[in-house]
Enzyme design. Structure first.
Site, PDB file in Angstrom:
ATOM      1  N   LYS A 136       0.864  -1.220  -0.174  1.00  0.00           N
ATOM      2  CA  LYS A 136       0.010  -0.034   0.044  1.00  0.00           C
ATOM      3  C   LYS A 136       0.935   1.249   0.087  1.00  0.00           C
ATOM      4  O   LYS A 136       0.702   2.145  -0.711  1.00  0.00           O
ATOM      5  CB  LYS A 136      -0.791   0.057   1.256  1.00  0.00           C
ATOM      6  CG  LYS A 136      -2.061  -0.925   1.257  1.00  0.00           C
ATOM      7  CD  LYS A 136      -2.963  -1.271   2.431  1.00  0.00           C
ATOM      8  CE  LYS A 136      -3.770  -2.224   2.295  1.00  0.00           C
ATOM      9  NZ  LYS A 136      -4.552  -2.912   3.467  1.00  0.00           N
TER      10      LYS A 136
ATOM     11  N   GLN B 153      -4.693  -1.127   9.671  1.00  0.00           N
ATOM     12  CA  GLN B 153      -4.631  -2.534   8.998  1.00  0.00           C
ATOM     13  C   GLN B 153      -5.061  -3.690  10.011  1.00  0.00           C
ATOM     14  O   GLN B 153      -4.907  -3.582  11.082  1.00  0.00           O
ATOM     15  CB  GLN B 153      -3.035  -2.729   8.775  1.00  0.00           C
ATOM     16  CG  GLN B 153      -2.801  -4.067   7.949  1.00  0.00           C
ATOM     17  CD  GLN B 153      -3.289  -4.223   6.683  1.00  0.00           C
ATOM     18  OE1 GLN B 153      -3.467  -3.254   6.205  1.00  0.00           O
ATOM     19  NE2 GLN B 153      -3.662  -5.331   6.152  1.00  0.00           N
TER      20      GLN B 153
ATOM     21  N   ASP C 165     -11.280   3.239   4.198  1.00  0.00           N
ATOM     22  CA  ASP C 165     -11.420   1.648   3.980  1.00  0.00           C
ATOM     23  C   ASP C 165     -13.028   1.680   4.058  1.00  0.00           C
ATOM     24  O   ASP C 165     -13.502   0.542   3.714  1.00  0.00           O
ATOM     25  CB  ASP C 165     -11.076   1.085   5.509  1.00  0.00           C
ATOM     26  CG  ASP C 165      -9.967   0.288   5.487  1.00  0.00           C
ATOM     27  OD1 ASP C 165      -9.789  -0.392   4.222  1.00  0.00           O
ATOM     28  OD2 ASP C 165      -9.158  -0.097   6.037  1.00  0.00           O
TER      29      ASP C 165
HETATM   30  N1  GUN Z   1      -6.469  -6.494   5.843  1.00  0.00           N
HETATM   31  C1  GUN Z   1      -6.969  -7.154   4.771  1.00  0.00           C
HETATM   32  N2  GUN Z   1      -7.524  -6.495   3.931  1.00  0.00           N
HETATM   33  C2  GUN Z   1      -7.798  -5.198   4.521  1.00  0.00           C
HETATM   34  C3  GUN Z   1      -8.465  -4.202   4.040  1.00  0.00           C
HETATM   35  O1  GUN Z   1      -8.893  -4.015   2.918  1.00  0.00           O
HETATM   36  N3  GUN Z   1      -8.264  -3.044   4.894  1.00  0.00           N
HETATM   37  C4  GUN Z   1      -7.756  -3.083   6.251  1.00  0.00           C
HETATM   38  N4  GUN Z   1      -7.809  -2.000   7.277  1.00  0.00           N
HETATM   39  N5  GUN Z   1      -7.070  -4.283   6.584  1.00  0.00           N
HETATM   40  C5  GUN Z   1      -7.129  -5.311   5.691  1.00  0.00           C
END
Ligand code: GUN
Length: 303
Positions: A54, A98, A121
């Site tokens: 990311k 995350q 998100d």
């Molecule tokens: N963990 C796995 N996929 C995601 C996501 O799309 N967002 C977040 N915050 N954590 C994740």
């Protein structure tokens, strides 16, 4: 046997990221650089890889990116205070915590602290209400990536029967709302569903999002269906495998997303897009106008 189209999420995500990078350059003329902060708690190896990816993608799009790393011993109150502080920072347009958080931390309470405008998100209660009710707001990145990948391959889901296997907050639940809003007929299956294979056989589009390697067998899907494989699992040989048995799908289904290189990169592209939207809104600029302008002069746009 017929030819199975591979829905190349990696190439499509790259095209989106290039569009956002070009639009970001235009946004800078309005005096703003998109700022993204990722909060990573603990040492989970998979989360570390996702966060690195990311960070790279957002940096490549011209964003200011930082990762706040906290030990898994962090107190709930300190983690929440960190989010509240970022809510107030005018240079931060997107905040991503995350998931999953280490045991003992309450992810729901942390997500509740997010300013919905910065909740890239799409998981905070206000965001959930917005995508459930079909109102403007950030949509969760993985389901948004599923829809965008289909859109960019000219696949219209209106009137199609989508069977989603998995009811998580990150994928299954929001995808059901987004697909409904696009006039798909939606069935959501989960661990208590009886005759899972039978449900899958009735689908025009099967979305596998449970996190169990090769759960969905070839003869569970009808010939000519579309399979979106959201799972990322480690196989016995250490290689990444999806939730669908991809080898069994080849020559049977009309189209499938590979693992890796399918929905994973699309998730990141949607995060970049959501953050760009937040930054543009913060200075009263229409993000879609800038993106459309950028797409018109970006190689690979519309892929
Ligand atoms: N963990 C796995 N996929 C995601 C996501 O799309 N967002 C977040 N915050 N954590 C994740």
């Amino acid at each position: 046997m017929s030819q199975t189209q591979i829905l190349d999420g990696k190439a499509t995500a790259l095209a989106i990221r290039l569009e956002v990078a070009a639009a970001t350059a235009k946004l800078k003329a309005h005096g703003v650089q998109p700022g993204l902060v990722v909060i990573l708690v603990g040492e989970d190896p998979a989360s570390q890889v996702y966060v690195r990816n990311k960070d790279r993608a957002a940096t490549g799009a011209g964003f200011a990116v930082s990762t706040i790393r906290l030990p898994d011993s962090v107190a709930q109150a300190d983690l929440e205070a960190e989010v509240l502080k970022l809510n107030q920072d005018p240079l931060v347009h997107g905040i991503l915590v995350q998931l999953p958080l280490p045991k003992g931390l309450d992810a729901g309470a942390v997500v509740d602290c997010l300013d919905p405008a910065k909740d890239v998100d799409g998981l905070s209660p206000r965001s959930v209400a917005a995508w459930t009710l079909g109102r403007p707001g950030h949509k969760p990145c993985t389901p948004a990536g599923c829809i965008e990948l289909l859109d960019r391959h000219g696949m219209d889901i209106s009137g199609q029967h989508m069977v989603i296997v998995g009811r998580s907050m990150l994928v299954g639940k929001p995808l059901s709302a987004l697909a409904l809003a696009r006039n798909a007929t939606v069935t959501v299956c989960h661990s208590r569903t009886q005759d899972l294979a039978e449900h899958c056989r009735r689908a025009d589009i099967v979305v596998a999002a449970v996190g169990r390697a090769k759960l969905i067998q070839g003869d569970w899907v009808r010939e000519g269906a579309i399979v979106l494989d959201v799972g990322i699992n480690r196989g016995d040989d250490g290689k990444l495998v999806g939730d669908a048995d991809q080898a069994q799908m080849m020559g049977r289904v009309a189209a499938i997303t590979p693992v890796p290189g399918g929905i994973g990169p699309m998730t990141i592209a949607m995060l970049i897009k959501n953050t760009f939207h937040s930054a543009a809104h913060s200075v009263g600029v229409d993000p879609e106008a800038l993106l459309t302008e950028a797409a018109a002069c970006t190689p690979g746009a519309g892929t």
